[in-house]
Design an enzyme around this catalytic site. Structure first.
Site: not given
Ligand code: UT7
Length: 324
Positions: A114, A251, A281
Site C-alpha cells: 500500500c 492512502h 482499499n
C-alpha cells in the site's frame, strides 16, 4: 537553483464493475452496516475477467500523459508500484512502456504494497534530482481482487481494483518550500511486523500466488502511529505546520485510520481527500486515484501544498510533500 520533480499531469482508471457491500453480504457472513461502520467502505470496483493490472495501468498512464500534454515517447522512466503484477516477470511496467510507445529509457516495478506509490514517487524524484531522468511516469495499479480469499470476511470486504498515475517533469526551484514540485519524501520499513499483513504464497515459497492475511486490529494500531509520525517528519523537515498544508491525500485503507491520523496531527477532516467509501482499499493505486479525483474536480489547485501518506505490509510507510 536545484532540480525539482513537478507533477504536470494526473490520470486514473477504475474498472467498470461496481460491487456493493450488499452484494458481498450474499457471499460471506457480513453486513453493509458492519463494513460501513468499521471501514467507511460502501462499494468497490473489481476488474472484469481477463482484465489485468497492465490494462488498468495503461489506461491511467494514457490519461495522465493526456493531462500533461505529452506523448509516451517523451517519457524517460516508468515506475509501476504494484503487488499484483500481470506475471511474476517481466515487470508490468514494461507492458506499459510498450503500450505508450516509449522506445528509450527504462521501466520497472516496485513492491511496497500500500506504500508503493509513495515509494515509487520517491525513487522517481531521486532519478530526476540526480539529472539522470527528465520525465517520469509514476503509476500505482492493482487487481487486488485476485489475491483475496473470497471466503475470508476479515479481508475480502476491504479491497478494490484500480490504477492512478502522475507525470513528473524536471523543473527548477530555490530549495525552499515555495518551490513547485516534490519538496521531500520520507520512507520507512520495519520487517519485524511481517506476519501482521502478508500474502501466504509466492513464486519461491509455494509456487502459487497466495491470499492476503491480516491481523486487522494490530495493523490499524500501527497505521495511525506510523502515519502520524511520518507526516510529522515531513512537516519538520520542511519547517511547516499542519495549517500550512492545503490538502492531505492519504492512502485509503479505512475511514477511521484517516480520521485518527487527522485528529493526531490537527488536520481538519475537510482537508483530507477521501475516496475509501467508493473505491475501498486499492493498495498502491489509492493515492494517485484520490489525487487525480481532487485535481480533476478543482479541489487541489496549482500552487497548493499537498501531503501524501501511506502505510502497508512489510510494514512499509512513507510520506511525500508536493507543491502542485
Ligand atoms: O492498507 C493497509 C492495510 N490495511 C489496513 O490498514 C487495515 C487496518 N485494519 C482495519 O481497517 C480494521 O482493523 C478492520 C476494518 C480490518 C477491522 O475493524 P476492527 O474494528 O479492527 O474490527 P476487529 O478486527 O476487531 O473485529 C471485530 C469483530 C470480530 O468479531 P469478535 O471477535 O469481536 O466476535 C470479527 O470477527 O468483527 C468481526 N468481523 C466481521 N463482522 C462482520 C471481522 N470482519 C467482519 C466482517 N463482517 N466483514
Amino acid at each position: 537553483m536545484i532540480a525539482r520533480s513537478q507533477i504536470i499531469g494526473c490520470g486514473s482508471y477504475l474498472p467498470a464493475r461496481l460491487v456493493t457491500n450488499a452484494e458481498l453480504a450474499d457471499k460471506v457472513d457480513t453486513t453493509d452496516e458492519w463494513i460501513v461502520e468499521r471501514s467507511g467502505i460502501r462499494q468497490r470496483h473489481l476488474a472484469a475477467d481477463g482484465e489485468v493490472t497492465s490494462d488498468l495501468a495503461i489506461a491511467a498512464a494514457t490519461r495522465a500523459l493526456q493531462a500533461a500534454g505529452l506523448s509516451g515517447s517523451a517519457v524517460d522512466l516508468i515506475i509501476l508500484a504494484t503487488t499484483t503484477p500481470d506475471h511474476t516477470f517481466p515487470a508490468t511496467a514494461t507492458k506499459v512502456q510498450r503500450a505508450i510507445g516509449m522506445k528509450h529509457g527504462f521501466a520497472f516495478d516496485i513492491q511496497a504494497v500500500c506504500s508503493g506509490f509513495v515509494y515509487a514517487l520517491s525513487i522517481a524524484d531521486n532519478f530526476i534530482k540526480s539529472g539522470q531522468v527528465q520525465t517520469a511516469l509514476v503509476i500505482g495499479a492493482e487487481t487486488f481482487s485476485r489475491i483475496l480469499d473470497w471466503t475470508d470476511r476479515t479481508t475480502s470486504v476491504l479491497f478494490g481494483d484500480g490504477a492512478g498515475a502522475v507525470v513528473l517533469r524536471a523543473g527548477r526551484g530555490k530549495g525552499a518550500s515555495q518551490d513547485r514540485g516534490i519538496l521531500s519524501t520520507h520512507l520507512h520499513s520495519d520487517g519485524t511486523h511481517h506476519d501482521l499483513l502478508y500474502v501466504d504464497g509466492g513464486p519461491s515459497s509455494t509456487q502459487t500466488v497466495g491470499h492476503v492475511r491480516m491481523e486487522g486490529r494490530e495493523v490499524f494500531r500501527h497505521a495511525v502511529i506510523n502515519l502520524a509520525s511520518v507526516v510529522g517528519e515531513a512537516l519538520t523537515a520542511n519547517n511547516l505546520k499542519a495549517e500550512d498544508i492545503d490538502w492531505v491525500v492519504p492512502h485509503q485503507a479505512n475511514r477511521r485510520i484517516i480520521e485518527g491520523t487527522a485528529r493526531k496531527l490537527g488536520f481538519p477532516m475537510d482537508r483530507m481527500v477521501m475516496t475509501v467509501e467508493r473505491h475501498a482499499n486499492t493498495s498502491a493505486a489509492s493515492i494517485p486515484l484520490a489525487l487525480t479525483e481532487a485535481v480533476g474536480d478543482g479541489r487541489i489547485k496549482q500552487g497548493q501544498l499537498v501531503l501524501l501518506e501511506a502505510m502497508g505490509g512489510g510494514f512499509t510507510w512513507g510520506s511525500a510533500l508536493v507543491r502542485m
